[in-house]
Structure formats: C-alpha cells, structure tokens
Design an enzyme around this catalytic site. Structure first.
Site, PDB file in Angstrom:
ATOM      1  N   LYS A  52     121.560 146.671  22.117  1.00 19.65           N
ATOM      2  CA  LYS A  52     120.497 147.471  21.502  1.00 19.65           C
ATOM      3  C   LYS A  52     119.928 148.511  22.473  1.00 19.65           C
ATOM      4  O   LYS A  52     119.354 149.503  22.057  1.00 19.65           O
ATOM      5  CB  LYS A  52     119.430 146.564  20.929  1.00 19.65           C
ATOM      6  CG  LYS A  52     119.973 145.835  19.689  1.00 19.65           C
ATOM      7  CD  LYS A  52     118.988 144.973  18.982  1.00 19.65           C
ATOM      8  CE  LYS A  52     119.574 144.432  17.690  1.00 19.65           C
ATOM      9  NZ  LYS A  52     120.692 143.481  17.932  1.00 19.65           N
TER      10      LYS A  52
HETATM   11  C1  LIG Z   1     121.715 143.110  16.954  1.00 16.52           C
HETATM   12  C2  LIG Z   1     122.890 142.383  17.484  1.00 16.52           C
HETATM   13  C3  LIG Z   1     124.095 142.263  16.742  1.00 16.52           C
HETATM   14  C4  LIG Z   1     124.241 142.795  15.341  1.00 16.52           C
HETATM   15  O1  LIG Z   1     124.322 144.187  15.297  1.00 16.52           O
HETATM   16  P1  LIG Z   1     124.097 144.982  13.908  1.00 16.52           P
HETATM   17  O2  LIG Z   1     124.069 146.408  14.276  1.00 16.52           O
HETATM   18  O3  LIG Z   1     122.775 144.487  13.389  1.00 16.52           O
HETATM   19  O4  LIG Z   1     125.218 144.620  13.006  1.00 16.52           O
HETATM   20  C5  LIG Z   1     125.171 141.609  17.337  1.00 16.52           C
HETATM   21  N1  LIG Z   1     125.071 141.078  18.578  1.00 16.52           N
HETATM   22  C6  LIG Z   1     123.932 141.151  19.320  1.00 16.52           C
HETATM   23  C7  LIG Z   1     123.886 140.523  20.669  1.00 16.52           C
HETATM   24  C8  LIG Z   1     122.803 141.814  18.803  1.00 16.52           C
HETATM   25  O5  LIG Z   1     121.674 141.867  19.543  1.00 16.52           O
END
Ligand SMILES: *Cc1c(COP(=O)(O)O)cnc(C)c1O
Length: 500
Positions: free
Chosen positions: A113
């Site tokens: 993120k």
């Molecule tokens: C948020 C997240 C995801 C999922 O990603 P999306 O864009 O919501 O599909 C997968 N792995 C981790 C570690 C995350 O923090």
C-alpha cells in the site's frame, strides 16, 4: 483527459477534482473516459529509465491537468527520497526459469500500500491548489491494519493536511498496533476504538455525511477527505509497477519486447489487479491476469460463474488483508467490460446492495474469462506453499504472496501455460511473522515469544535482514495510547481538529 463516474457518465471532471472528491456523489467510482496508449516504442524507451522516470511517463498520460514538473515532484518525493530501501521501489526477483516475484513491500510500512500512499498525499495537496481550495484537508481512515499505517506514513508532516486513524483496539496484530501508536509527525492522530473494524468503518462514514459536523469543521478551516482504495489517486500509481515490471523482464532478457507475460495478483478489494488490467489495456503485452483469493473466494466463483454472491460465510484467515467480501474496485472492471454502460453498473450495484447478489450476462462472463483466470487457496495450502518455497528456493514469502504463488501453480498445472510470469508480492514476511514462522515449522521454538523475538527468529530462519521500520519500533515512544468508544469518533475528530 476527463474522468467519468461508473454510475453517471454525464458527470465529467478533471483528474485533480476526481482525486480530491475520492468518490462520485452518486456513489460511483471515477474512471478515465478513455484509456491512454503505451506503444512498444514507449516501452522500449522506458526500459532504460529509472522507476521514478517510468512513473512520470505513465502518470502524465492519466493526470493531464497536472504539469509534468508537478508530477516529477510527486514521484521524486514518493520514490526518490530514501523512503524505500534498495535501488528500485519495485524490484523484480527471479525465482526460477520463467517465474518472477515483484516485491512491492520495500516502503516504510513493509506492505504494497506504500506504493500508492506515498504519492497520493502529493497528488492531493496539488489538487487542492488547482481547485482553489485553501482549507486544511483532514484525512479520516478506518483501518483493519495495513492501510492505516501506510496512510499515516504517507501524510505525516505533509503541509495542508491532517490525518486521523481509527483501529479496532483488540482487532489488529501487536506489531500493527505498535506501528500505529508510535507514529511520528505533527499532523497525525491515532485512536483505538472499542468495537470491530465494521464499527470503525461505519463511524467514519457517518462523520463524512454529517452535515452539522462538516459545517463545524469548515469553521475551523477544515474539509474531510479519504485515502480509501477507491480513490483514483491510489489506483494510478499502481499501474506504474506493472509497466516497470514488463520493462525489467525485457531488460533481463526473459522476454523480447512485444512478447506476452502472465501476471498473478493476491486480491482483496480488487485494486491491485485492476491496475494490472489497465496496464494491459494501455498496451503492456499480457496474456492472462490470474486472480488469487484466500478462503474468501467470492471472486473465484464470480470469474468462473458470472454470479457475485456475498451471501456466504466470512472467514478470518492468515492473509487478513484479503479477507473481504465486497471488492469495490470490481465495479471499474465491469464498467469497462460492458462498454461504459452506467445503467448496467447501477443495476448490478443495486442488486448487490438489496439482495447481496448480481449476475452478469454470458457476454460479459466470456469477456471476463478471456482476460482473467481465478483460483483460491486456504490457510493449510498457504502455509504449505510458504514452507515449500523456502525449501526449494531458499526464498521466504508472506502469507498473501503465498496465496498467489499457490494459485499460480494451480494455473500452470491446469492449463499447461508456461508463459513467463510475474507474481505480485504484497507484504514483507516480517509483517506476518507469526504465521510465516509457524509455516516454517517453528511453533515450538517460538512459543511465548514477543514480536521482537519473532522478528529475530524469522531473520535467522530466512536469512533476511529485519526491516529497520519494524526493528526500530522497540525503543519508540508510544504517543497514542487513547481508546474511545465506538460512539465517540466525532468527539475525537473534533478535539483533534480544534488543536492548532
Ligand atoms: C491490501 C492488500 C492486499 C489486497 O489488495 P487489493 O488491492 O485490495 O486487492 C493484498 N495483500 C496485502 C498485504 C495487502 O495489504
């Protein structure tokens, strides 16, 4: 370029306005009216450039009301200033012949993120200036763990912004809680709530729509905004790393320019994989996008049958960031697949809200399965995959990445497709140390250990260095030990805003 809403195509705004608003007023999501094109010549040129320069090139095709100079500032602040460890923020690691891992967790919070939340604050402050807004933007976040910390790191000490994060006081891991309550920065606030994530989320939503409160905030010179993953400003930086990964595949000689690759993404809210879809539509040569889910496999069923049905049990898994039943960003894919037909999207979303289920036509289902393949993996196989990947390659992956590796192997076994592939790695194994150590067979050894013991132990088992941002938590001052009742969110926000 103009942006339209997935639920109202008559509404047209520029990218700065789309980023400032986050969500369109009728509940739709902003999407570009047309998807810009990347030619093979463009890709050839990008192959020789740094990540930051690749980012500027892609961003300027979407954020056309920003000056290139502004986008360069945004990208340099986010990716160039030592916030990410290593040479590139998104390195591609070769696992074995034809299989590569795209490591997206080298940022300050050790999860992918950061790729978007390190740059979003810069887009947003520039958007405020462009739209003539002179107020302070207050970012309100409800988090189940990863998003809150990444947003705090992104917005800390960014001029013209304040950020307040609510987390369920008993609902996050110890290390996630420590990451948040020790947060540095003059413009930040963190509060636990007595309640679960849904309580935090609905409390925050209530504040957004509370007119009286918003008038009061305005008097204090503040407007509310959100850093949620439906904001276009979070999606567009994610397109960049797919373009970049393709360039790296070419540069390393794994594919010739123009040859196709496969991409496998561990999926929750469908943001990350949607960015891969946009990269493909722009012109990055992709054969198949592989959508990997954990036991919450609503997307697997949808891609296979065309029926999206959330009337099912919710499972708490060891890959918690993918524990989700409503994947908001899927709406953007559907809008594109049905030829920008907002009427259809409205009908599906209404059905989802009222009945918890919608079904797309055979035509859409065919289009879906042409670009997407889907599979799922439960906790048992997630752990087995961590163990086996470590045994076979001496490479340690986190629980979310393991879901993707397992589903990718299922894909290869079922289809025999050996096209060179990129598997997206979304978190550092240190962030989910307990589950990873358990998968490596270290339960007995680690019984009763605190988080710092676990980090040490994982470092030894994996041969990897503990990320500074996690190791350094130990001596840090706990700044935000407060917890409020789930009915007191507004009071907490008002107090924070009142503080100058
Ligand atoms: C948020 C997240 C995801 C999922 O990603 P999306 O864009 O919501 O599909 C997968 N792995 C981790 C570690 C995350 O923090």
């Amino acid at each position: 370029m103009q942006y339209i809403s997935t639920r109202n195509t008559d509404l047209r705004v520029k990218s700065a306005a789309a980023i400032k608003k986050g969500l369109s007023e009728e509940g739709g999501l902003f999407v570009p009216e047309t998807i810009p094109v990347l030619t093979l010549d463009d890709l050839k040129k990008l192959t020789k450039l740094s990540y930051t320069e690749r980012a500027v090139f892609v961003l300027k095709k979407y954020l056309t009301d920003y000056l290139v100079k502004e986008l360069r500032e945004c990208a340099e602040n986010a990716y160039g200033g030592g916030k990410f460890d290593g040479e590139s923020p998104a390195p591609l690691v070769n696992l074995e012949d034809g299989v590569n891992i795209l490591e997206l967790w080298h940022g300050p919070t050790c999860a992918f993120k950061d790729m978007a939340l390190q740059i979003l604050p810069h887009f947003l402050t520039k958007a405020m200036k462009k739209t003539g807004e002179d107020k302070t933007v207050v970012i309100l976040v409800a988090t189940s763990g990863d998003t809150g910390k990444a947003a705090l790191e992104g917005f800390r000490d960014v001029e013209g912004t304040k950020i307040i994060v609510f987390y369920p006081s008993e609902g996050v891991s110890d290390i996630q809680k420590l990451q948040m309550i020790t947060q540095e920065g003059k413009n930040v606030c963190v509060s636990g709530i007595i309640g679960n994530f849904d309580d935090a989320q609905s409390g925050v939503k209530t504040i957004f729509t509370d007119e009286e409160a918003n008038t009061e905030f305005l008097k204090n010179g503040c407007v509310m905004s959100s850093a949620n993953s439906i904001n276009w400003g979070r999606l567009v930086p994610q397109i960049v790393y797919y373009v970049s990964a393709y360039c790296d595949m070419v540069a390393s000689g794994q594919v010739e320019m123009g040859d196709k690759i496969n991409i496998c993404v561990p999926t929750g809210n469908f943001g990350n994989i949607l960015a891969a879809y946009y990269a493909m539509k722009m012109g990055v040569p992709v054969k198949k996008l592989i959508c990997a889910s954990n036991q919450n496999n609503i997307l697997t069923d949808f891609i296979k049958t065309g029926e999206y049905n959330k009337n099912r049990d919710f499972h708490t898994t060891i890959s918690p960031s993918m524990d989700i039943l409503i994947s908001s960003n899927l709406e953007r894919l559907l809008f594109d697949l049905c030829g920008n037909d907002a009427k259809k999207v409205n009908k599906w979303m209404k059905d989802l809200k009222e009945k918890g289920v919608y079904t797309v036509s055979t035509d859409i289902r065919k289009k879906l399965s042409k670009v997407l393949w889907a599979g799922c993996c439960d906790d048992y196989f997630t752990k087995e995959c961590i163990y086996k990947t470590n045994e076979k390659f001496g490479y340690t992956i986190d629980t979310h990445t393991a879901v993707a590796v397992d589903v990718y192997n299922q894909y290869k076994a079922e289809t025999g497709d050996e096209t060179p592939a990129v598997i997206v790695s979304t978190a550092s194994p240190f962030k989910f140390n307990q589950s990873v150590l358990s998968a490596l067979g270290k339960d007995a050894e680690t019984a009763g250990m605190d988080d710092f013991g676990l980090l040490e132990c994982l470092s030894q088992a994996s041969g990897m260095k503990i990320p500074d941002s996690l190791g350094n938590l130990k001596g840090k001052e706990k700044r935000f030990t407060g917890v409020c009742d789930k009915t007191e969110l507004l009071k907490t926000v008002s107090e924070f805003i009142g503080k100058k």
